[in-house]
Design an enzyme around this catalytic site. Structure first.
Site, PDB file in Angstrom:
ATOM      1  N   HIS A  37       0.780  -1.221  -0.030  1.00 17.27           N
ATOM      2  CA  HIS A  37      -0.062  -0.158  -0.145  1.00 17.27           C
ATOM      3  C   HIS A  37       0.858   1.217  -0.196  1.00 17.27           C
ATOM      4  CE1 HIS A  37      -2.847  -2.802   2.079  1.00 17.27           C
ATOM      5  NE2 HIS A  37      -3.713  -2.343   0.939  1.00 17.27           N
ATOM      6  N   SER A 187      -0.136  -8.991   0.659  1.00 19.76           N
ATOM      7  CA  SER A 187      -1.603  -9.131   0.717  1.00 19.76           C
ATOM      8  C   SER A 187      -1.770  -9.066   2.315  1.00 19.76           C
ATOM      9  CB  SER A 187      -2.199  -9.998  -0.124  1.00 19.76           C
ATOM     10  OG  SER A 187      -3.620 -10.155   0.558  1.00 19.76           O
TER      11      SER A 187
END
Ligand code: PAF
Length: 289
Positions: A37, A187
């Site tokens: 991210h 993830s």
């Protein structure tokens, strides 16, 4: 860094920027942030003057209630990382803000064809949820550019299609997948894996690379590649949902002699409590070879 949970307040912050032609980069997330991210945030910083991130665990895109309830929520840590990373505004809406009259009453965005295949076939309604929330967030933030991870390749294609079809004035960019040292794509769902399963999960990237190498060497018998890929995963203890070699541009079946650089290998497989997805674009593989 400003943190707002209200659309009116968000718009009040963004309005002077917009009227002064300050460009806005947007990174929508469901929180539980990791280095992947943060690479999207850095990309947004390169692409725009100001960066807005959102953290919202969108119930509409979960096809199973237990998957929604166990989804990791780590707001304090997430805000800390976003602040350190230099994000300007974080939007943290409630369900009431996004679906004021409840999900049932809310208008939905349905992108045909692409939402029904691959993960869409295995997770009914998932992509209606993604398209709806991303469309709403785009309308709330009105960014110039929005960044999505290439790990969720089908999601990226779906959002591109929706943005084009609905004439949304947002440039949608994909950012390359970040991987752990063993090749496992980063993830939030990796949190569901034990240490041993994390080692096993590296099989996915090994499998993708071995199929890519065969494609690069001229083996374009797609059904054979796909069944070998599935067999590799099964032998390692996965339950594969799909392993598919597809045309990258539209995720449809490639021609027998499709240029290899135009292909993508996509896969989804369950390992223990986690459903993992990954992909390899042959253009990236060939360039790095
Ligand atoms: O990729 C995700 O985290 C989500 O699907 C997104 C794009 C934030 C929409 O909820």
């Amino acid at each position: 860094m400003l943190v707002v949970d209200d659309v009116a307040k968000l718009r009040a912050i963004l309005k002077p920027w917009k009227s002064n032609n300050v460009s806005i980069g947007f990174v929508p997330t469901m929180g539980n942030l990791h280095a992947g991210h943060l690479s999207l945030i850095n990309r947004a910083k390169d692409e725009a003057d100001k960066v807005v991130a959102s953290i919202y665990v969108n119930p509409l895109q979960f096809d199973r209630p237990d998957d929604l309830s166990r989804y990791p929520r780590t707001l304090e840590d997430d805000l800390q990382s976003l602040e350190t990373d230099g994000v300007d505004v974080v939007f943290t809406p409630s369900d009431k803000m996004i679906y004021p009259d409840g999900i049932e009453m809310s208008t939905k965005v349905d992108v045909p064809v692409i939402s029904r295949i691959l993960c869409g076939a295995h997770r009914p309604g998932h992509f209606v949820g993604v398209a709806t929330v991303v469309c709403k967030l785009f309308n709330m933030v009105e960014p110039d550019v929005a960044i999505f991870g290439e790990k969720d390749f089908q999601q990226l294609m779906l959002i591109r299609r929706m943005t084009e079809d609905l004439n949304l004035p947002v440039k949608v960019l994909g950012a390359e997948t970040l991987r752990e040292e063993n090749g496992l794509a980063m993830s939030s769902r990796n949190n569901y894996l034990s240490a041993e399963e994390r080692d096993t999960a590296a099989t996915i990237y090994r499998m993708l690379r071995s199929l890519a190498e065969r494609l690069a060497g001229g083996d374009q018998y797609y059904p054979g590649l796909e069944s070998d890929g599935k067999a590799l995963l099964e032998a390692a203890g996965f339950i594969p949902d799909y392993v598919s070699v597809l045309r990258k541009i539209d995720l449809q079946q490639p021609a027998p002699e499709e240029p290899v650089k135009d292909l993508v290998i996509v896969c989804a497989a369950i390992l223990g409590n986690a459903r993992l997805i990954d992909n390899l674009q042959l253009s990236h593989y060939l360039a790095a070879r």
